[in-house]
Design a protein around this motif. Structure first.
Motif, PDB file in Angstrom:
ATOM      1  N   ALA A  66      11.348  15.782  -6.609  1.00  0.00           N
ATOM      2  CA  ALA A  66      10.341  14.752  -6.284  1.00  0.00           C
ATOM      3  C   ALA A  66      10.858  13.368  -6.663  1.00  0.00           C
ATOM      4  O   ALA A  66      10.683  12.396  -5.907  1.00  0.00           O
ATOM      5  N   LEU A  93       2.891  10.426 -11.691  1.00  0.00           N
ATOM      6  CA  LEU A  93       2.600  11.870 -11.618  1.00  0.00           C
ATOM      7  C   LEU A  93       3.762  12.666 -12.227  1.00  0.00           C
ATOM      8  O   LEU A  93       3.547  13.597 -13.023  1.00  0.00           O
ATOM      9  N   THR A 139       2.761   1.632  -3.229  1.00  0.00           N
ATOM     10  CA  THR A 139       1.891   2.090  -4.319  1.00  0.00           C
ATOM     11  C   THR A 139       1.665   3.596  -4.218  1.00  0.00           C
ATOM     12  O   THR A 139       1.757   4.318  -5.208  1.00  0.00           O
ATOM     13  N   MET A 140       1.400   4.057  -2.984  1.00  0.00           N
ATOM     14  CA  MET A 140       1.074   5.483  -2.813  1.00  0.00           C
ATOM     15  C   MET A 140       2.296   6.376  -2.885  1.00  0.00           C
ATOM     16  O   MET A 140       2.209   7.526  -3.294  1.00  0.00           O
ATOM     17  N   ARG A 141       3.460   5.843  -2.466  1.00  0.00           N
ATOM     18  CA  ARG A 141       4.631   6.714  -2.357  1.00  0.00           C
ATOM     19  C   ARG A 141       5.677   6.476  -3.443  1.00  0.00           C
ATOM     20  O   ARG A 141       6.643   7.219  -3.528  1.00  0.00           O
ATOM     21  N   GLU A 189      13.318  12.142  -4.267  1.00  0.00           N
ATOM     22  CA  GLU A 189      12.618  11.760  -3.034  1.00  0.00           C
ATOM     23  C   GLU A 189      12.007  10.354  -3.180  1.00  0.00           C
ATOM     24  O   GLU A 189      12.035   9.555  -2.237  1.00  0.00           O
ATOM     25  N   ILE A 190      11.477  10.060  -4.368  1.00  0.00           N
ATOM     26  CA  ILE A 190      10.874   8.737  -4.611  1.00  0.00           C
ATOM     27  C   ILE A 190      11.957   7.655  -4.526  1.00  0.00           C
ATOM     28  O   ILE A 190      11.734   6.587  -3.945  1.00  0.00           O
ATOM     29  N   ASN A 192      12.607   7.123  -1.004  1.00  0.00           N
ATOM     30  CA  ASN A 192      11.513   6.338  -0.403  1.00  0.00           C
ATOM     31  C   ASN A 192      11.659   4.862  -0.732  1.00  0.00           C
ATOM     32  O   ASN A 192      11.430   3.994   0.114  1.00  0.00           O
ATOM     33  N   SER A 231       0.832  -1.208   0.000  1.00  0.00           N
ATOM     34  CA  SER A 231       0.000   0.000   0.000  1.00  0.00           C
ATOM     35  C   SER A 231       0.871   1.264   0.000  1.00  0.00           C
ATOM     36  O   SER A 231       0.659   2.195  -0.783  1.00  0.00           O
ATOM     37  N   GLU A 232       1.879   1.259   0.888  1.00  0.00           N
ATOM     38  CA  GLU A 232       2.752   2.429   1.009  1.00  0.00           C
ATOM     39  C   GLU A 232       3.577   2.602  -0.275  1.00  0.00           C
ATOM     40  O   GLU A 232       3.756   3.709  -0.774  1.00  0.00           O
ATOM     41  N   HIS A 263       2.463   5.589  -7.842  1.00  0.00           N
ATOM     42  CA  HIS A 263       1.617   6.707  -8.313  1.00  0.00           C
ATOM     43  C   HIS A 263       2.382   8.017  -8.453  1.00  0.00           C
ATOM     44  O   HIS A 263       2.221   8.712  -9.467  1.00  0.00           O
ATOM     45  N   PRO A 264       3.236   8.395  -7.477  1.00  0.00           N
ATOM     46  CA  PRO A 264       4.012   9.632  -7.665  1.00  0.00           C
ATOM     47  C   PRO A 264       4.917   9.557  -8.894  1.00  0.00           C
ATOM     48  O   PRO A 264       5.103  10.565  -9.589  1.00  0.00           O
TER      49      PRO A 264
END
Lengths: 346, 179
Positions: free
Chosen positions: A314, A282, A273-275, A317-318, A321, A270-271, A278-279
């Motif tokens: 960004a 984006l 996917t969101m972090r 940062e990804i 992450n 979940s984390e 998807h980013p």
């Protein structure tokens, strides 16, 4: 006194036949044979014939019997020791168990009692051997020991529950999972491991099981320290000899760790996917949009540069992450692996 | 295209749009809200305030009605911009406390005005902060909006949020608009 034509042995045989009730001589179950000092078998009853498969004529003496009926030297030695002990006249009767090999190569467990018969007015010493075939009892005993070993070596808790809900049996895994040892558990209600809000459900489930409807599912249970455990449980009824339900067997596996790992995996996905996923998309569309804008005649170079820097930041940062999340996940699994290995070694 | 009036019909609204349309949606929303007389406090981690200001100016949005809490410029551009009359520069988009302080300051400024707080966007915030922290921040933010009786619009990229996180989010907002 023996007659003229009678040998001492013949007279002993007659004596024994007179002394031993006919019922014992014809018994199908109680093995009886009698020997004299020389080892000659004077009496060989019906059960002895049935169990060994040999007639009296085939085993006229102890030497032959030992040779044909005892599967290994150990028992031959035991019998010799017994006889030697009798000869010294320091024992009146001896009890011992041996294995016996029948004519058909069946191995039987026999429990023997040998009695010295000194009451005869004859110089000859007689030995009355009475054997009981305990093969079934011994097998039952061995089966029970084996079953007990299986139950106690199981990593799943195996619990016997009475129709009233109290604990009848409690294996080692049950001790490990719930924290109560056997003495603290036997006789207690199993429902003490069920959280209050699930007591009614559990009682109704036990009722269903007693009525023949087995249950398999996942429930929350409480340990001695009141820790909430998630366990998978299989409940089924235990029938007595006459078919009536005499209890319930519960096979319980602690799923807490597995579920925690699964949850950690779900959280990670979940984390991630969101972090991450998807980013990244984006940023991809943002960069595509910036490229598109540079094709316009009046695009502002300064603005494009600023927006590119934002996207670059960004993106880095990804990547950070990704490294952080992967590291956390790897550490988590290593830790669990260590705990599991240490559990296995215990 | 967002229906006029739908943004402020409810107190707090989540607007979900395709990732490549987020920028356009931002402009459209701010145009509508300022057009309805609201002052906008724009918390941005997606686009620097300087880019947004130019975009709003081109769209004839009254910039006097927009206050920026810019969480990205100093962090991404390596600058040390000082706060101005209409912009607070946050050092790091992950510093939620600093954002909270800036928000309080902005709300004080618009104490007697009708205010709509816009967050652009949850999806971008998740790049810089864990979902657990973002969730806590959104709880704090939506509570603050309700207590002060203001309005709020939160942006998120469509399909960019985990169903569990989305479920939490639905308890914070009154309506979800998909653009």
């Amino acid at each position: 006194m023996p007659g003229k034509e009678e040998s001492p042995h013949t007279s002993d045989s007659l004596l024994l036949q007179a002394v031993l009730p006919q019922a014992l001589q014809n018994s199908d179950e109680l093995i009886i044979f009698c020997t004299d000092d020389s080892g000659k078998i004077l009496l060989w009853n019906r059960a002895a014939e049935i169990v060994t498969g040999y007639s009296h004529a085939e085993v006229p003496d102890l030497k032959t019997l030992l040779w044909v009926a005892y599967p290994d030297a150990t028992y031959r030695e035991i019998v010799s020791t017994v006889r030697a002990s009798f000869r010294k006249k320091d024992t009146k009767s001896i009890h011992y168990d041996t294995l016996l090999r029948s004519r058909t190569d069946q191995i039987r467990y026999i429990s023997w009692i040998i009695e010295r018969i000194p009451e005869t007015d004859h110089n000859q010493q007689l030995y009355l051997t009475i054997g009981t075939d305990v093969t079934q009892a011994r097998q039952n005993e061995n089966d029970a020991i084996l079953l007990n070993e299986i139950v106690n070596s199981s990593r799943d808790a195996i619990v016997g529950i009475s129709p009233e809900g109290s604990i009848l049996t409690w294996n080692h895994a049950a001790e490990d999972i719930f924290g109560y040892d056997t003495t603290e558990s036997i006789g207690e209600l199993f429902s003490r491991h069920i959280p209050d809000e699930k007591i009614d459900f559990f009682a109704s489930t036990l009722g269903d099981v007693l009525n023949g409807k087995d249950f398999r599912g996942t429930i929350a249970c409480l340990s001695k320290s009141k820790e909430v455990l998630t366990v998978s449980i299989a409940l089924s009824s235990i029938s007595g000899e006459s078919g009536e339900v005499v209890g319930i067997s519960a096979i319980i596996r602690d799923m807490t760790r597995e579920l925690t790992i699964q949850q950690a995996m779900r959280d990670y996905i979940s984390e991630a996917t969101m972090r991450l996923s998807h980013p990244a998309k984006l940023i991809q569309v943002n960069i595509a949009s910036l490229i598109e804008r540079t094709r316009e005649e009046d695009f502002d170079k300064g603005d494009i540069l600023i927006e590119l820097q934002v996207q670059q930041k960004a993106l880095s940062e990804i990547i950070h992450n990704l490294r952080e999340l992967s590291q956390a996940m790897i550490s988590y699994f290593r830790e669990n692996e260590r705990e599991m290995t240490s559990d296995t070694m215990q | 295209m967002i229906n006029p009036g739908s943004l402020t019909a409810e107190q707090i609204v989540l607007v979900q749009s395709e990732a490549h349309l987020l920028k356009n949606v931002n402009e459209e929303v701010v145009q509508q809200i300022t057009g309805e007389g609201f002052h906008v406090i724009m918390i941005t981690s997606n686009q620097p305030s300087v880019i947004l200001s130019k975009m709003y100016a081109r769209a004839n949005i009254n910039l006097e009605k927009v206050y920026f809490i810019d969480t990205i410029s100093n962090y991404a551009l390596g600058k040390n911009e000082q706060d101005t009359e209409d912009t607070d520069f946050i050092s790091n988009p992950g510093d939620l406390t600093e954002i909270g302080i800036a928000l309080t300051k902005a709300l004080d400024k618009y104490a007697d005005k009708e205010v709509c707080i816009v967050l652009d966007s949850i999806s971008t915030m998740l790049i810089y902060v864990s979902s657990a922290k973002v969730s806590k921040f959104l709880h704090y933010l939506t509570n603050k909006i309700r207590l002060a009786d203001h309005h709020g619009v939160l942006f998120a990229a469509k399909n960019g949020l985990d169903p569990g996180f989305m479920l939490q989010l639905t308890t914070f907002v009154d309506d979800i608009i998909e653009d």
